[in-house]
Scaffold this active site. Structure first.
Site, PDB file in Angstrom:
ATOM      1  N   SER A 187       0.825  -1.204   0.000  1.00  0.00           N
ATOM      2  CA  SER A 187       0.000   0.000   0.000  1.00  0.00           C
ATOM      3  C   SER A 187       0.858   1.252   0.000  1.00  0.00           C
ATOM      4  CB  SER A 187      -0.929  -0.017   1.210  1.00  0.00           C
ATOM      5  OG  SER A 187      -0.203  -0.277   2.376  1.00  0.00           O
TER       6      SER A 187
ATOM      7  N   HIS B 291      -3.257  -3.769  -5.389  1.00  0.00           N
ATOM      8  CA  HIS B 291      -3.548  -3.354  -4.009  1.00  0.00           C
ATOM      9  C   HIS B 291      -5.018  -3.601  -3.696  1.00  0.00           C
ATOM     10  CE1 HIS B 291      -3.934   0.024  -0.876  1.00  0.00           C
ATOM     11  NE2 HIS B 291      -3.624  -1.107  -0.310  1.00  0.00           N
TER      12      HIS B 291
ATOM     13  N   GLU C 123      -6.793  -1.552  -6.659  1.00  0.00           N
ATOM     14  CA  GLU C 123      -5.991  -0.453  -7.186  1.00  0.00           C
ATOM     15  C   GLU C 123      -4.799  -1.087  -7.916  1.00  0.00           C
ATOM     16  OE1 GLU C 123      -4.403   1.975  -3.988  1.00  0.00           O
ATOM     17  OE2 GLU C 123      -4.888   3.799  -5.092  1.00  0.00           O
TER      18      GLU C 123
ATOM     19  N   ASN D 286      -4.763   5.208  -0.307  1.00  0.00           N
ATOM     20  CA  ASN D 286      -4.095   5.352   0.995  1.00  0.00           C
ATOM     21  C   ASN D 286      -3.460   6.719   1.197  1.00  0.00           C
ATOM     22  OD1 ASN D 286      -4.912   2.929   1.843  1.00  0.00           O
ATOM     23  ND2 ASN D 286      -2.929   1.932   1.835  1.00  0.00           N
TER      24      ASN D 286
END
Ligand code: CAA
Length: 296
Positions: free
Chosen positions: A119, A140, A152, A190
């Site tokens: 991440s 991700h 992602e 994130n």
């Protein structure tokens, strides 16, 4: 490129969630971890979650057996040799991840795509630790993986278009919606979410609000399904700290500095849901109250 076999490195919450999702969608999955007790725990957790789907009449007992039949657990990386895709989902540490990528690069067939569930760590750096940087990509997932719809997909400087296309195809076959992000710490989600969780810890540290009120604020005021402190416990406070350290080091702005209380929580061994104690106290994975040391 058609993928049938997926090798997942790391049998934690994310790795086992990825493995569960993949066997449910018909992939053959080998779940790898250095620790056999972690593998046994992950396998039992996957079976328990699938059994709950039977109880809810969303799966039959036969389908669960078929899914479990597609899952192999192994403490050896050698089984990755013929997987079409290997997904690394270990803890957020660049050197540890590079070591896994170096080994996978040696073991895997030249056609195997190497993905990371990182991440925050650079896909370009991970790619550079292998002889196949064009075949290294970020995949991700979001926690809990079987429930969250997003994947992602992250491209490093040398990731090829063919590799990205395959990652997208696998994501779609897992029932996910994809967003595409460039390789920069935190990518899209994130980069927004983790500073918000860190800020919630900062708010608690400055005595602005209690644990419950900080969480209620975002649940009732912004319609978030979980409060930020509860979510931080689910993500893992050690992981949140690692990621904030990476943001702070790589992006250089003090707005990414980890909250002092976050450091103290991790130093005290309060890593969240997985350790039974974070901002909240957990019994059998269920939240039962606020961590007594934080109670006013
Ligand atoms: N594994 C599989 N399924 C799970 C699960 C798990 N660990 N936890 C919950 N579920 C399922 C339940 O079985 C239930 O399924 P059905 O609706 O099909 O029956 C569904 O999720 C809802 O669960 P609950 O009713 O028990 O609880 P809830 O309605 O409060 O939902 C939640 C739980 C899905 C976790 C919800 O609170 C939520 O969406 N929270 C936010 C999660 C989030 O923000 N995730 C991103 C974290 S950040 C990240 O992952 C990226 C990173 O790199 C750090």
């Amino acid at each position: 490129m058609e993928i049938h076999d997926i090798f997942v490195v790391g049998a934690g919450f994310m790795g086992s969630g990825i493995a569960q999702t993949a066997i449910q969608k018909g992939y053959h999955v080998t779940l790898n971890d250095q620790r056999s007790d972690a593998l046994e725990r992950a396998k039992a957790g996957i079976r328990a979650r699938l059994d709950r789907l039977v109880a809810k009449e969303r799966m039959t007992a036969e389908e669960v057996e078929a899914c479990m039949g597609r899952l192999t657990i192994s403490t050896s990386l050698e089984g990755a040799a013929h997987a079409g895709l290997a997904i690394e989902a270990i803890y957020e540490d660049l050197e540890a991840k590079k070591a896994v990528f170096r080994q996978l690069d040696q073991i895997c067939d030249p056609s195997t795509i190497l993905a990371s569930n990182t991440s925050s760590i650079s896909l370009t750096s991970l790619g550079a630790s292998t002889g196949r940087p064009e075949q290294v990509v970020g995949m991700h997932f979001f926690s809990p993986v079987p429930v969250m719809r997003l994947l992602e997909v992250v491209y490093g400087l040398r990731t090829s278009k063919a590799t990205l296309d395959t990652a997208m195809e696998v994501g779609a076959s897992l029932g996910k919606r994809m967003i595409l992000a460039k390789d920069k710490p935190g990518f899209i989600v994130n980069r927004m979410l983790l500073p918000m969780l860190n800020e919630a810890v900062q708010i608690l540290d400055e005595d602005i609000g209690s644990v419950e009120d900080t969480d209620e604020g975002m649940k009732l005021g912004c319609n978030h399904p979980m409060g930020p402190l509860e979510l931080a416990d689910m993500v893992g406070l050690d992981i949140l700290l690692e990621v904030m350290e990476t943001f702070y080091a790589d992006l250089g702005d003090t707005k990414y500095r980890p909250a002092h209380l976050l450091r103290k929580m991790v130093a005290a061994g309060y890593t969240g849901q997985k350790s039974g104690m974070g901002f909240y106290r957990y019994e059998n994975g269920k939240k039962v109250g606020v961590n007594p040391v934080l109670q006013k």
